[in-house]
Design a protein around this motif. Sequence first.
Motif, PDB file in Angstrom:
ATOM      1  N   HIS A 386       0.809  -1.149   0.209  1.00 48.01           N
ATOM      2  CA  HIS A 386       0.289  -0.314   0.357  1.00 48.01           C
ATOM      3  C   HIS A 386       0.695   1.501   0.440  1.00 48.01           C
ATOM      4  CE1 HIS A 386      -4.090  -1.891   1.349  1.00 48.01           C
ATOM      5  NE2 HIS A 386      -3.189  -3.078   0.558  1.00 48.01           N
ATOM      6  N   PHE A 387       2.060   1.010  -0.070  1.00 47.84           N
ATOM      7  CA  PHE A 387       3.008   2.183  -0.597  1.00 47.84           C
ATOM      8  C   PHE A 387       2.884   2.607  -2.200  1.00 47.84           C
ATOM      9  CE2 PHE A 387       6.634   0.743   3.036  1.00 47.84           C
ATOM     10  CZ  PHE A 387       5.595   0.862   4.088  1.00 47.84           C
ATOM     11  N   PRO A 388       2.252   3.963  -2.112  1.00 50.24           N
ATOM     12  CA  PRO A 388       1.813   4.221  -3.849  1.00 50.24           C
ATOM     13  C   PRO A 388       2.477   4.887  -4.191  1.00 50.24           C
ATOM     14  CG  PRO A 388       1.215   6.046  -2.201  1.00 50.24           C
ATOM     15  CD  PRO A 388       1.751   4.958  -1.437  1.00 50.24           C
ATOM     16  N   ALA A 389       2.823   4.319  -5.835  1.00 51.60           N
ATOM     17  CA  ALA A 389       3.905   4.584  -6.915  1.00 51.60           C
ATOM     18  C   ALA A 389       3.073   5.808  -7.835  1.00 51.60           C
ATOM     19  CB  ALA A 389       4.364   3.736  -7.683  1.00 51.60           C
ATOM     20  N   TYR A 390       3.752   6.559  -8.387  1.00 52.82           N
ATOM     21  CA  TYR A 390       2.973   7.668  -8.990  1.00 52.82           C
ATOM     22  C   TYR A 390       3.864   7.973 -10.387  1.00 52.82           C
ATOM     23  CZ  TYR A 390       0.215   8.561  -5.140  1.00 52.82           C
ATOM     24  OH  TYR A 390      -1.261   8.746  -3.785  1.00 52.82           O
ATOM     25  N   ALA A 391       2.962   8.355 -11.519  1.00 48.80           N
ATOM     26  CA  ALA A 391       3.704   8.855 -12.737  1.00 48.80           C
ATOM     27  C   ALA A 391       2.743   9.346 -13.132  1.00 48.80           C
ATOM     28  CB  ALA A 391       3.968   7.740 -13.978  1.00 48.80           C
ATOM     29  N   LYS A 392       2.618  11.043 -14.133  1.00 49.37           N
ATOM     30  CA  LYS A 392       2.057  11.783 -14.713  1.00 49.37           C
ATOM     31  C   LYS A 392       2.612  11.760 -15.944  1.00 49.37           C
ATOM     32  CE  LYS A 392       2.988  16.546 -14.594  1.00 49.37           C
ATOM     33  NZ  LYS A 392       2.439  17.332 -13.876  1.00 49.37           N
ATOM     34  N   THR A 393       1.817  11.661 -16.938  1.00 56.18           N
ATOM     35  CA  THR A 393       1.828  12.190 -18.241  1.00 56.18           C
ATOM     36  C   THR A 393       1.111  13.725 -18.639  1.00 56.18           C
ATOM     37  OG1 THR A 393      -0.913  11.304 -18.422  1.00 56.18           O
ATOM     38  CG2 THR A 393       1.491   9.508 -18.788  1.00 56.18           C
ATOM     39  N   GLU A 394       1.164  14.385 -19.425  1.00 64.32           N
ATOM     40  CA  GLU A 394       1.561  15.465 -19.585  1.00 64.32           C
ATOM     41  C   GLU A 394       0.897  15.335 -20.855  1.00 64.32           C
ATOM     42  OE1 GLU A 394       4.372  18.145 -19.177  1.00 64.32           O
ATOM     43  OE2 GLU A 394       4.559  18.171 -17.248  1.00 64.32           O
ATOM     44  N   ASN A 395      -0.159  16.249 -20.896  1.00 65.86           N
ATOM     45  CA  ASN A 395      -1.273  16.513 -22.191  1.00 65.86           C
ATOM     46  C   ASN A 395      -1.096  14.969 -23.640  1.00 65.86           C
ATOM     47  OD1 ASN A 395      -0.313  19.070 -22.307  1.00 65.86           O
ATOM     48  ND2 ASN A 395       1.511  19.043 -23.077  1.00 65.86           N
ATOM     49  N   ALA A 396      -2.439  13.973 -22.635  1.00 67.82           N
ATOM     50  CA  ALA A 396      -2.091  12.969 -23.148  1.00 67.82           C
ATOM     51  C   ALA A 396      -3.099  12.881 -23.662  1.00 67.82           C
ATOM     52  CB  ALA A 396      -2.277  12.116 -21.785  1.00 67.82           C
ATOM     53  N   ILE A 397      -3.875  13.568 -23.487  1.00 63.99           N
ATOM     54  CA  ILE A 397      -5.317  13.735 -24.176  1.00 63.99           C
ATOM     55  C   ILE A 397      -5.871  15.336 -24.987  1.00 63.99           C
ATOM     56  CG2 ILE A 397      -7.466  13.674 -23.853  1.00 63.99           C
ATOM     57  CD1 ILE A 397      -7.430  11.629 -21.387  1.00 63.99           C
ATOM     58  N   GLU A 398      -5.832  15.171 -26.076  1.00 62.23           N
ATOM     59  CA  GLU A 398      -6.280  16.465 -26.847  1.00 62.23           C
ATOM     60  C   GLU A 398      -8.057  17.177 -26.392  1.00 62.23           C
ATOM     61  OE1 GLU A 398      -5.335  19.943 -27.755  1.00 62.23           O
ATOM     62  OE2 GLU A 398      -4.265  18.176 -29.170  1.00 62.23           O
TER      63      GLU A 398
END
Length: 750
Positions: A386-398
């Motif tokens: 239950h230790f979270p990992a994160y990643a962000k995708t910028e501009n994935a959707i127009e």
Amino acid sequence: MPVLETTAHLTLSNSEVTIPTDAVISTVLVDSNIDSKIIFSPAVSNQVTTPNTNLEISITESSGSTITISFQPQTTISGQQFLGIMNLPDGIISSNCPTNIKKDDETLQSCIEIGKKGERLSVSNPVRIVLPDQGDYIPYYAVNDNEERTIITTQCIADNPTSTSEQIGGTGQPDTCYIKVGSDMVIWSSHFTSFGTITSSSQSVQSDSSSKSTRPPPQINGIGLFKILTKSDQGNMTDSQKFEDYFPYSMQSYVSDSLNYGERFVKIGQFFPLEGYSTEILPVIAVKGDHVQFQIRLYDQYKGFNIEHVALYFTDMESTDIKKLDTFVSYEKGSQVKISDPQGIFGNVKVVASPEFDAYWAIFDIQFAKSISSNDILIETWNESHFPAYAKTENAIEVNDPVLKQFGDNPILKTVEIHIPVIHTSPQCALKKACFDPSESTVLKGGIVSWVNKDASFVHAITSGKPESGPDNRFNGFLRPASTYEFQFNQIGEYPYYCAIHPWSTGMIHVVDKDTQSSFDKTKDVISGSNISGKITIPELVKVPIKIESIESGINTSIEVGKTISLKTKNLSVEISGNVGKNPKYPDVQITIIHPDDSEDKFNVKLNDRGEYFIPTKLNSKWESGNYEVIATYNNVQIGNIPFKIKSTDEQGFGGILDTTPVKIMRAIDQFEQGLITKKSLQSNLENLDLDEKEINAIFFKIGIDPSEMIMSKPVQNNENSWQFYLILLIVPAVLVVPFYKMRKDHIKH
């Protein structure tokens, strides 16, 4: 000793350094196994301020590894009895660490004491602490002897000061976070005490009043973005060319696609490796009624069998507080799907998960009920810890709906118009020669060719050259949906081109004189110099109109179209060169450098009698990261351009453009299979691409060479989890993928 230089070196005989607030020092090097200290001055009211520079302390261990402690400029350090003396650790398990801090079932792997033993020191800006080779263990901090350690359970959103400043140290926020970088454990902290790592025989610790596993969270390797077009006369995917031939792709999606969409659909899209926390990628259009598939590729210690949660948050990312994000789809272990949709953007939602080979895939199929108003996606996952990992995708959707432009009939400006169709994004377009419409065009010398992006879902990159040999820099254009790229052809010849984002999509432009119907030899490959019959090979040096090389620390690095160049020293020195042909009629070439702020530098460069030019220069008078473009113009006509991106090593990167190393591997294998090079030459070529013995053996095995016959000169490196190595294995036709794919197809039939 007070320090006036930018670097100080602490040794057994000289183990302390005094650093005043106005010092210019940026580095302190500390020898192994010595008691050392830094004295910050002046100390006023039990607090000190570090200099107005990034200060890094590097402590060498006896093993050769390095512990680093990094301060941001003008960081205030304070404590109740702090007089400005900061003790430094003497090794990965320091002699001055607190004792009896671990539980009976735990093993201490590392422990370093920073600051003043027994006292908690506060810092105004998060400090970065690197524990080498401790990334697989459990991070903690402790203050006093016989006081139980505190497990650090918050994972850093990103390994940079901007994100951590927003995440830790504030009111109601945690005071530390951790992130695994390579094999190292990186801790960002708003205080100084002792820090370290442990392992637990029970694999569980008590934290936040709940029993949790101490394993590290899963790693988020990348995201596949695909659009599903149903009721199409294009047909479905063929068996001859598949997405997995080009990039990581979930085999389970063949089964789920058949169940969700039947047998008549077209699937278009691509895979983006995610580098660090935040990665800018090329967007997909999601409007009302659209079906979009998100393939999330994860890596976990137990091949994903213990992954319990994968979620997609749709957001504008104005806040890094996960509790404030209210639009999401999550998959929970046991096939439970949770949806939060206050804006009503989701229609039909289906999610499946699949452990495949060394990866775990979570596949989200979402039909949008209306156009989405957010264009970033935050990916969240955890296993039983239950230790979270994160990643962000910028501009994935127009965000905005595309509006296709109409073009008038103007043969003077647009002699030839080439459309980029929807099928361009699928490998099957290469089978039908339908990636560009038309795929082969002829234009008169001086004519203009226009590429029009009719694909409303993806961006494309028109790149001159061939995918197997790379760009030749004659022309390059980047097209968003509904946009147009134009280029005027002023030289007779053949101009092959391809899409740098979807390398299976290729085309050809023939430029002819108005007095002749054809002025080129179709049997001659003008780029590689090889005869199509294969009987004769004529090596030729490819002469390009423009070439750029970055110069950093005496090393030249070629800057290619669409690439992101990471600079450690922020040195913007480059060499620009090119060739316009022998006996040039005009004396010089004009070079234009367009900066990220859209300002320009222009200068003329003299040509020699061979038509060559060369100039060393700087891209900018000051450091500025972002998008650059260098354009070469001859006789007022653009002859070449190279767009690229510059960043420093502490910035996040840009995903979506495939590295050229796999292309070079493909070319070497092709030369070997045609009998043009020997096994030994193939081995040498692969070693020159910085592949180690394990990677080369994997390639040999898949093309039928017994690795035991070869003598390797490069040892195995610790990089088997790198995305490049995974991509290398995908390039050679995979002997394991085909039976697995057939098994999936048989499952569909039954």
